[in-house]
Design an enzyme around this catalytic site. Structure first.
Site, PDB file in Angstrom:
ATOM      1  NE  ARG A 235       2.317 -10.631  -9.940  1.00  0.00           N
ATOM      2  CZ  ARG A 235       1.700 -11.709 -10.430  1.00  0.00           C
ATOM      3  NH1 ARG A 235       1.029 -12.526  -9.659  1.00  0.00           N
ATOM      4  NH2 ARG A 235       1.760 -11.968 -11.733  1.00  0.00           N
TER       5      ARG A 235
ATOM      6  CE1 TYR B 276      -6.220   4.022   8.823  1.00  0.00           C
ATOM      7  CE2 TYR B 276      -6.572   2.455   7.051  1.00  0.00           C
ATOM      8  CZ  TYR B 276      -5.892   3.529   7.579  1.00  0.00           C
ATOM      9  OH  TYR B 276      -4.872   4.088   6.862  1.00  0.00           O
TER      10      TYR B 276
ATOM     11  CE  LYS C 105      -0.362   3.010  10.132  1.00  0.00           C
ATOM     12  NZ  LYS C 105      -1.770   2.641  10.169  1.00  0.00           N
TER      13      LYS C 105
ATOM     14  CG  ASP D 127      -6.978  -3.071  11.657  1.00  0.00           C
ATOM     15  OD1 ASP D 127      -5.890  -3.181  12.250  1.00  0.00           O
ATOM     16  OD2 ASP D 127      -7.192  -2.203  10.775  1.00  0.00           O
TER      17      ASP D 127
HETATM   18  C1  LIG Z   1      -2.713   2.585   9.092  1.00  0.00           C
HETATM   19  C2  LIG Z   1      -3.762   1.606   9.382  1.00  0.00           C
HETATM   20  C3  LIG Z   1      -4.185   0.691   8.415  1.00  0.00           C
HETATM   21  C4  LIG Z   1      -3.674   0.722   7.001  1.00  0.00           C
HETATM   22  O1  LIG Z   1      -2.341   0.458   6.943  1.00  0.00           O
HETATM   23  P1  LIG Z   1      -1.414   0.910   5.682  1.00  0.00           P
HETATM   24  O2  LIG Z   1      -0.222   0.071   5.878  1.00  0.00           O
HETATM   25  O3  LIG Z   1      -1.183   2.371   5.855  1.00  0.00           O
HETATM   26  O4  LIG Z   1      -2.191   0.585   4.463  1.00  0.00           O
HETATM   27  C5  LIG Z   1      -5.116  -0.233   8.768  1.00  0.00           C
HETATM   28  N1  LIG Z   1      -5.652  -0.270   9.999  1.00  0.00           N
HETATM   29  C6  LIG Z   1      -5.279   0.590  10.948  1.00  0.00           C
HETATM   30  C7  LIG Z   1      -5.901   0.495  12.289  1.00  0.00           C
HETATM   31  C8  LIG Z   1      -4.336   1.566  10.671  1.00  0.00           C
HETATM   32  O5  LIG Z   1      -3.996   2.450  11.602  1.00  0.00           O
END
Ligand SMILES: *Cc1c(COP(=O)(O)O)cnc(C)c1O
Length: 401
Positions: A62, A115, A214, A189
Site C-alpha cells: 500500500r 468539479y 480520463k 486540477d
Molecule cells: C473526473 C474528474 C475528477 C475525478 O476523477 P475520478 O478519477 O473519477 O475520481 C476530478 N476532476 C475532474 C476535472 C474530473 O473530470
C-alpha cells in the site's frame, strides 16, 4: 526523488515513451508488470531492522511499490515536476491534497469552476474539519489578492472548468498569491489538459492534480489519480498524508495508466483536431446558441488559452434555447456514436446534458443548460452526422407538440 528530465535533448513524445520503464529489472519486458502485492518479505532480521523508513521505500504494498513508483516517475516527467503521489481516483488525489495542507481554522479558496465532487468534499468533510471554504470568480485574475486572509492556506484552481470551460489566468493568480504570502499552496486540477497541453508547475503552481481515469488511462477502464508536486517538502507532506489516509492505487490500474500514457500525445492530437472541427460545425447550427470551447473566441478566457495552452482536448459544451425534456430525450436517446454517461477522456464519444446553475455560487451562471460533449477517436464526419440526425429528431419532436 523522481525529478523530471526537463533538460533532456529529446522531445516530449519521446520522453513519455521511456518514462518510468525499466526493462532490465523485469526480465527485459517492455512494460512494468502489475506489482500485485500486499506483503513484501524481508529475507533476514538484519534486513528488517535495517529497512529504510523513507517514504519512497518498498516495505508494504500500500505504501509504494514498483508499479506506483513507475507511474509516479512517468507522471512527474509529463508534468515536469519534482515527484508525485498516486491515488485510487482523481477525487482521492484532490481530497487528500486538500486535507494534507490544512488544519482547523484555515481558509481555502476554490475556483467556482471546480468539479462538483471537489466542492462536495470541500463543503462536507473539509468544512466539518473546521476549514473555511470560499469560492471565487474564475475570471478574478490578480484580483484574488483581495480575497486572501492571514489564514489562507490553499488556492485551488481548475482551468478550463471541466463543465463550463472558462479559462483562468493562472500566471496572474500565481504571481499575486505568491507575492502576498509565499506559504500558500497553489493547486490545480489539470485533468482537462491531461498534463500535456498545460504545464502548471512551470508557472509556479505547487501541486498539479489529475484524474488519470480520463485521458492518461484513455480507455474508460481504470480508476486512477495523481498529484504531482514541484517541491520536495510538499511531496513529503502529501505522501505522508496518503500513508496516514491509507490512500493508494491498485496495481492493475497503475499498469493501465502507464500503458495509456504511451499513446497520450497521439490520442490528444486527434481529440484536439476532431473536437475543434465539431465545435466549429456546431457554431453554424441554428439550434445552437453558443459553443463553449476554449479554442473559440466566444469562450471566456480564450485569449488565456491561446497564450498558455498548446492545444485542446476533446471535452467542451454547447447551449441551445431551452427545450422540453421530452424533446431533448428524442435527441440524446437515439445517438449512434455518442454514449450518455459521466467521465470522459476515453477513446469513445460521450454526450451529457447538465446544468451548471445550481453548482455555481461565487459567480452565478449566466448561460443556460449545457450539453457537454466528449469527442472521441471516431471519424469526425461520422460524429457530425450523428449530431445532425439528433438535431433532426429534436426538431421533429418540437414540431409535433
Ligand atoms: C473526473 C474528474 C475528477 C475525478 O476523477 P475520478 O478519477 O473519477 O475520481 C476530478 N476532476 C475532474 C476535472 C474530473 O473530470
Amino acid at each position: 526523488m523522481n525529478t523530471s528530465d526537463k533538460n533532456s535533448p529529446f522531445a516530449e513524445d519521446t520522453r513519455l515513451i521511456h518514462a518510468g520503464r525499466a526493462p532490465e529489472k523485469f526480465g527485459g519486458a517492455v512494460n512494468i508488470p502489475p506489482f500485485r502485492a500486499s506483503t513484501v518479505l524481508f529475507p533476514t532480521l538484519a534486513a528488517l531492522d535495517a529497512y529504510d523508513p523513507a517514504l519512497r521505500s518498498v516495505r508494504y504494498g500500500r505504501t509504494g511499490n514498483p508499479s506506483s513508483h513507475a507511474f509516479e516517475a512517468a507522471m512527474t516527467e509529463l508534468e515536469e515536476g519534482h515527484d508525485a503521489v498516486s491515488f485510487a481516483s482523481g477525487l482521492q488525489a484532490i481530497t487528500s491534497s486538500l486535507l494534507a495542507f490544512t488544519r482547523q481554522g484555515d481558509h481555502v479558496l476554490i475556483a467556482d469552476t471546480a468539479y462538483a465532487p471537489t466542492r462536495g468534499f470541500a463543503n462536507g468533510i473539509l468544512s466539518r474539519a473546521g476549514v473555511t471554504v470560499e469560492y471565487f470568480d474564475p475570471a478574478i485574475g490578480a484580483g484574488i489578492t483581495g480575497l486572501l486572509r492571514p489564514t489562507t492556506r490553499i488556492v485551488f484552481l481548475e482551468s478550463p472548468g471541466s463543465l463550463t470551460f472558462e479559462v483562468q489566468d493562472v500566471p496572474a493568480i500565481v504571481t499575486a498569491v505568491s507575492a502576498a504570502n509565499a506559504d500558500i499552496v497553489l493547486m490545480i486540477d489539470n485533468t482537462w489538459a491531461a498534463g500535456l497541453l498545460f504545464k502548471p508547475l512551470n508557472h509556479g503552481v505547487h501541486v498539479s492534480i489529475q484524474s488519470a481515469t480520463k485521458y492518461v488511462g484513455g480507455h474508460s477502464d481504470a480508476s486512477l489519480g495523481v498529484a504531482i508536486c514541484a517541491r520536495q517538502d510538499h511531496w513529503m507532506r502529501l505522501k505522508k498524508a496518503a500513508v496516514e489516509l491509507g490512500a493508494c492505487a491498485s496495481a492493475d490500474d497503475l499498469f493501465l495508466g502507464l500503458r495509456g500514457l504511451r499513446s497520450l500525445p497521439v490520442r490528444m492530437r486527434r481529440h484536439h483536431e476532431s473536437g475543434i472541427k465539431v465545435a466549429r460545425w456546431l457554431e453554424t447550427r441554428a439550434e445552437v446558441t453558443r459553443v463553449r470551447h476554449p479554442a473559440l473566441s466566444t469562450c471566456p478566457g480564450h485569449d488565456l488559452w491561446t497564450r498558455d495552452f498548446t492545444g485542446a482536448c476533446g471535452l467542451f459544451a454547447f447551449e441551445m434555447a431551452a427545450v422540453p425534456r421530452a424533446a431533448l430525450a428524442a435527441m440524446v436517446d437515439g445517438m449512434a456514436h455518442f454514449g450518455m454517461g459521466y467521465s470522459w477522456g476515453g477513446f469513445e464519444s460521450l454526450i451529457l446534458p447538465s446544468n451548471p446553475a445550481p453548482i455555481r455560487t461565487a459567480k452565478p451562471w449566466a448561460g443556460g443548460e449545457l450539453i457537454r460533449l466528449h469527442i472521441g477517436l471516431e471519424d469526425a464526419d461520422d460524429l457530425m452526422s450523428d449530431l445532425d440526425a439528433g438535431f433532426d429528431r429534436l426538431n421533429a419532436a418540437l414540431e409535433a407538440r
